[in-house]
Design a protein around this motif. Structure first.
Motif, PDB file in Angstrom:
ATOM      1  N   ILE A 223       0.852  -1.194   0.000  1.00 20.21           N
ATOM      2  CA  ILE A 223       0.000   0.000   0.000  1.00 20.21           C
ATOM      3  C   ILE A 223       0.886   1.242   0.000  1.00 20.21           C
ATOM      4  N   SER A 224       0.467   2.263  -0.705  1.00 19.44           N
ATOM      5  CA  SER A 224       1.146   3.551  -0.631  1.00 19.44           C
ATOM      6  C   SER A 224       0.919   4.129   0.762  1.00 19.44           C
ATOM      7  N   LEU A 225       2.004   4.397   1.517  1.00 18.83           N
ATOM      8  CA  LEU A 225       1.903   4.806   2.916  1.00 18.83           C
ATOM      9  C   LEU A 225       2.405   6.230   3.135  1.00 18.83           C
ATOM     10  N   VAL A 226       1.689   6.963   3.967  1.00 19.59           N
ATOM     11  CA  VAL A 226       2.132   8.264   4.465  1.00 19.59           C
ATOM     12  C   VAL A 226       2.303   8.098   5.968  1.00 19.59           C
ATOM     13  N   LYS A 227       3.540   8.206   6.452  1.00 21.45           N
ATOM     14  CA  LYS A 227       3.854   7.809   7.826  1.00 21.45           C
ATOM     15  C   LYS A 227       3.982   9.010   8.765  1.00 21.45           C
ATOM     16  N   TYR A 228       3.561   8.789  10.001  1.00 21.75           N
ATOM     17  CA  TYR A 228       3.748   9.786  11.062  1.00 21.75           C
ATOM     18  C   TYR A 228       4.170   9.060  12.334  1.00 21.75           C
ATOM     19  N   GLY A 229       4.818   9.793  13.255  1.00 20.93           N
ATOM     20  CA  GLY A 229       5.240   9.157  14.497  1.00 20.93           C
ATOM     21  C   GLY A 229       6.095  10.061  15.349  1.00 20.93           C
ATOM     22  N   LEU A 230       6.673   9.473  16.387  1.00 22.72           N
ATOM     23  CA  LEU A 230       7.495  10.229  17.337  1.00 22.72           C
ATOM     24  C   LEU A 230       8.987   9.968  17.160  1.00 22.72           C
ATOM     25  N   SER A 231       9.343   9.108  16.231  1.00 22.28           N
ATOM     26  CA  SER A 231      10.758   8.767  16.048  1.00 22.28           C
ATOM     27  C   SER A 231      11.459   9.830  15.204  1.00 22.28           C
ATOM     28  N   ASP A 232      12.774   9.637  15.008  1.00 24.86           N
ATOM     29  CA  ASP A 232      13.563  10.541  14.169  1.00 24.86           C
ATOM     30  C   ASP A 232      13.746   9.991  12.765  1.00 24.86           C
ATOM     31  N   SER A 233      12.966   9.000  12.409  1.00 27.69           N
ATOM     32  CA  SER A 233      13.121   8.351  11.109  1.00 27.69           C
ATOM     33  C   SER A 233      12.912   9.347   9.973  1.00 27.69           C
ATOM     34  N   SER A 234      13.762   9.252   8.985  1.00 26.38           N
ATOM     35  CA  SER A 234      13.695  10.206   7.866  1.00 26.38           C
ATOM     36  C   SER A 234      12.551   9.908   6.911  1.00 26.38           C
ATOM     37  N   ASP A 235      11.934   8.710   7.040  1.00 24.34           N
ATOM     38  CA  ASP A 235      10.853   8.410   6.108  1.00 24.34           C
ATOM     39  C   ASP A 235       9.485   8.838   6.643  1.00 24.34           C
ATOM     40  N   LEU A 236       9.463   9.570   7.776  1.00 27.90           N
ATOM     41  CA  LEU A 236       8.198  10.089   8.291  1.00 27.90           C
ATOM     42  C   LEU A 236       7.778  11.327   7.508  1.00 27.90           C
ATOM     43  N   TRP A 237       6.498  11.441   7.256  1.00 22.09           N
ATOM     44  CA  TRP A 237       5.938  12.648   6.654  1.00 22.09           C
ATOM     45  C   TRP A 237       5.824  13.742   7.704  1.00 22.09           C
ATOM     46  N   VAL A 238       5.376  13.350   8.916  1.00 24.23           N
ATOM     47  CA  VAL A 238       5.243  14.277  10.035  1.00 24.23           C
ATOM     48  C   VAL A 238       5.824  13.643  11.294  1.00 24.23           C
ATOM     49  N   GLN A 239       6.632  14.422  12.015  1.00 23.71           N
ATOM     50  CA  GLN A 239       7.223  13.986  13.283  1.00 23.71           C
ATOM     51  C   GLN A 239       6.612  14.779  14.432  1.00 23.71           C
ATOM     52  N   GLY A 240       6.552  14.158  15.601  1.00 20.79           N
ATOM     53  CA  GLY A 240       6.052  14.865  16.769  1.00 20.79           C
ATOM     54  C   GLY A 240       6.812  14.491  18.013  1.00 20.79           C
ATOM     55  N   LYS A 241       6.643  15.294  19.067  1.00 19.47           N
ATOM     56  CA  LYS A 241       7.197  14.939  20.379  1.00 19.47           C
ATOM     57  C   LYS A 241       6.318  15.566  21.460  1.00 19.47           C
ATOM     58  N   VAL A 242       6.051  14.775  22.498  1.00 17.45           N
ATOM     59  CA  VAL A 242       5.227  15.239  23.613  1.00 17.45           C
ATOM     60  C   VAL A 242       6.063  16.150  24.498  1.00 17.45           C
ATOM     61  N   LEU A 243       5.518  17.307  24.829  1.00 15.39           N
ATOM     62  CA  LEU A 243       6.208  18.245  25.711  1.00 15.39           C
ATOM     63  C   LEU A 243       5.734  18.091  27.151  1.00 15.39           C
ATOM     64  N   SER A 244       4.438  17.934  27.349  1.00 15.44           N
ATOM     65  CA  SER A 244       3.890  17.750  28.689  1.00 15.44           C
ATOM     66  C   SER A 244       2.440  17.273  28.566  1.00 15.44           C
ATOM     67  N   ALA A 245       1.902  16.796  29.697  1.00 17.56           N
ATOM     68  CA  ALA A 245       0.498  16.376  29.731  1.00 17.56           C
ATOM     69  C   ALA A 245      -0.015  16.532  31.151  1.00 17.56           C
ATOM     70  N   ASP A 246       0.048  17.739  31.698  1.00 18.40           N
ATOM     71  CA  ASP A 246      -0.330  18.005  33.098  1.00 18.40           C
ATOM     72  C   ASP A 246      -1.311  19.171  33.231  1.00 18.40           C
ATOM     73  N   PRO A 247      -2.573  19.008  33.020  1.00 17.90           N
ATOM     74  CA  PRO A 247      -3.195  17.783  32.516  1.00 17.90           C
ATOM     75  C   PRO A 247      -3.350  17.759  31.000  1.00 17.90           C
ATOM     76  N   PHE A 248      -3.347  18.963  30.358  1.00 19.34           N
ATOM     77  CA  PHE A 248      -3.592  18.990  28.925  1.00 19.34           C
ATOM     78  C   PHE A 248      -2.346  18.616  28.135  1.00 19.34           C
ATOM     79  N   LEU A 249      -2.565  17.954  27.009  1.00 20.52           N
ATOM     80  CA  LEU A 249      -1.464  17.568  26.139  1.00 20.52           C
ATOM     81  C   LEU A 249      -0.879  18.793  25.449  1.00 20.52           C
ATOM     82  N   ASN A 250       0.430  18.967  25.593  1.00 24.83           N
ATOM     83  CA  ASN A 250       1.188  19.957  24.839  1.00 24.83           C
ATOM     84  C   ASN A 250       2.240  19.195  24.039  1.00 24.83           C
TER      85      ASN A 250
END
Length: 431
Positions: A223-250
C-alpha cells in the motif's frame, strides 16, 4: 425498483429518515428492522407525518399507493443507494477505523481539513451498517472531502462497510484488545481492522499510518503509505514529540526536515498525540497550511465524555467514560499515573464485550492499580466484583452516586473511566 430509479427520487427528495418520529417534509422513509421493532409497521405513520415516500420490504405493509416502494431488503437498498450516490459525486473519501481514538481522530482530521475544504464527516459515532450509508447520503456536490468513520465488533464488518464507502484514503488509528467476544481474539481484531488496508491495496489507495505501530506495519505491505510518528526516522511525513500532559497535552510537530510548531491542546492524555499527528499528516497531504493545521488543533475542544477535563465546584474530573477496553484503559491509567498532580482518585468501571478474556483483563487492571500510587480507587461493576483486591467495590453507578452523596469527595483529581454501558458519565453531576 432499480437503484437508478430510486436515485432519481432521492435527487428530488434528498433527505433520508429511518425514524417515524423524525419525518421532515418531503423525506424518504426506510423501514429498517431491529431486534425489537419492524419499521414496516411505521411506514404509514411516516407518510402521514410528512415523508414523500416509504421504502418497505414486506408485502403486508405495501399499499397500492405510488408513495410506497417495495424492495427485497430495506437495509441493503439503503446501502446500495448510498454507494450509488457516492459514485455519482466522486467525492474524495477518507475512511477511518481502529480500536481506539477513531471518533476523536475523525473529528481532528475534519477540523484540520475544514481550514481549506468543505468537509462532510460522520456525526457522533454513527459508524455502523446503518450510520455509514446515512452519512454518505448527506453528501452534496459542494462537499470536497468526506471523512467517514467505520466501526466493527465482528469479523467481516469493515469489509462490508468499505464496499459501501469505497474510500480513496484510509487510516487505522490502532489495533487493541476490544470486542473480543465478537472477534474471538486479538488477531481477529487485526484481521478485521485490516480489511480497510485490503481494500486500499486492491484499489491503489493511500493509507496514513503510525510508523511505530508494528501490528499495522505488518499488514500494510503493498500500500502507498504516508507515515507519522514520534521517532527521528527520515521516512516520516510528520514527526512529533510530547512536551507535557499536566493535565492537557502539549506537543510539538514538524513536517520532517521543516520547522517545529508548538501546540497547546484542550485534550487530556499523551496518547492523543498520535490522533493529533494523524490529522496533521492528512491535512498537510491535502495542502492545508501548516499554521492553519496548528490553529485547528489548538481550537479543538473534546466532547461526549472523551478525554475531557471538567472543573467542578469541588473537584477536577478527567472524564473518559464513553468506552473502555484493555488498550484504552491502560493508556488512560498510564497517563493518570504520570500526571504531576495531588490527591489522585480513580473511579474505574467494567470493560464490556471481552468474552472469555474478561476476568484475566480485569485482573490486569487491578494489578496495575495496586502498583500505582493513587490515593483512592473505586471499582464499579460485576466483572471487577469478581477480582480480589483492596479497593472499594460498587455494583453499579447508582451505588457510587449514593457513596458520593455520603462522603462528598473534594479537592481531588478524579479519573472516570469505564465502558459506556456502566454510565459513569452520570457521576460528573455528583462530583
Amino acid at each position: 425498483m432499480e437503484i437508478s430509479s430510486l436515485y432519481d427520487l432521492f435527487q428530488k427528495h434528498p433527505q433520508i429518515t429511518t425514524d417515524s418520529r423524525d419525518c421532515p417534509e418531503g423525506s424518504i422513509f426506510f423501514s429498517l428492522k431491529g431486534a425489537s421493532f419492524n419499521g414496516n409497521a411505521f411506514a404509514k405513520k411516516a407518510l402521514d407525518k410528512g415523508c414523500s415516500y416509504a421504502v418497505v420490504d414486506e408485502e403486508e405493509y405495501f399499499e397500492k399507493d405510488q408513495r410506497y416502494i417495495l424492495v427485497e431488503d430495506c437495509l441493503k437498498t439503503l446501502q446500495h443507494l448510498a454507494n450509488f450516490h457516492r459514485k455519482q459525486l466522486g467525492t474524495k473519501i477518507i475512511g477511518v477505523t481502529g480500536t481506539n481514538g477513531k471518533t476523536t481522530t475523525k473529528e481532528l482530521i475534519s477540523s484540520v481539513l475544514s481550514k481549506k475544504f468543505n468537509v462532510l464527516y460522520t456525526e457522533g459515532n454513527l459508524n455502523n451498517h446503518i450510520g455509514v450509508p446515512k452519512t454518505l447520503l448527506r453528501l452534496k456536490k459542494s462537499d470536497e472531502i468526506a471523512v467517514i468513520e467505520m466501526g466493527a465488533n465482528h469479523p467481516g464488518e469493515i469489509k462490508d462497510l468499505v464496499s459501501i464507502v469505497e474510500p480513496d484514503y484510509g487510516i487505522i488509528t490502532n489495533v487493541g484488545m476490544a470486542h473480543l467476544e465478537g472477534f474471538g481474539s486479538f488477531e481477529g481484531v487485526i484481521r478485521t481492522k485490516g480489511e480497510l488496508y485490503d481494500y486500499l491495496r486492491e484499489h491503489s489507495g493511500t493509507a496514513f499510518i503510525h510508523a511505530e505501530n508494528e501490528h499495522l506495519l505488518r499488514i500494510s505491505s503493498g500500500i502507498s503509505l504516508v507515515k507519522y510518528g514520534l521517532s527521528d526516522s527520515s521516512d516520516l511525513w510528520v514527526q512529533g514529540k510530547v512536551l507535557s500532559a499536566d493535565p492537557f497535552l502539549n506537543f510539538s510537530w514538524r513536517k520532517t526536515g521543516g520547522e517545529w510548531h508548538a501546540i497547546k491542546t484542550h485534550m487530556i492524555g499523551n496518547y492523543n498525540v498520535y490522533n493529533m499527528l494523524a490529522s496533521i499528516s492528512i491535512g498537510l497531504y491535502f495542502g492545508v497550511d501548516e499554521e492553519k493545521a496548528s490553529e485547528a488543533l489548538m481550537e479543538y475542544v473534546p466532547k461526549n465524555n472523551r478525554s475531557e477535563l471538567e472543573t467542578t465546584k469541588f473537584n477536577k474530573l478527567i472524564i473518559d467514560a464513553y468506552n473502555a477496553n484493555p488498550t484504552s484503559m491502560k493508556a488512560a491509567l498510564d497517563n493518570f499515573r504520570d500526571m504531576l498532580v495531588d490527591k489522585k482518585m480513580a473511579i474505574i468501571g467494567d470493560m464490556a464485550e471481552l468474552g472469555k478474556a474478561s476476568q484475566e483483563q480485569h485482573e490486569k487492571v487491578v494489578d496495575f492499580l495496586t502498583s500505582s500510587d493513587f490515593d483512592e480507587v473505586w471499582l464499579v461493576g460485576k466483572e471487577f466484583g469478581k477480582i480480589d483486591s483492596k479497593f472499594r467495590k460498587f455494583e453499579d453507578v447508582e451505588q457510587v452516586k449514593q457513596e458520593i452523596l455520603k462522603s462528598q469527595p473534594k479537592d481531588r483529581y478524579i479519573l472516570i473511566k469505564g465502558s459506556n454501558s456502566m454510565k459513569l458519565y452520570e457521576l460528573k453531576d455528583f462530583l
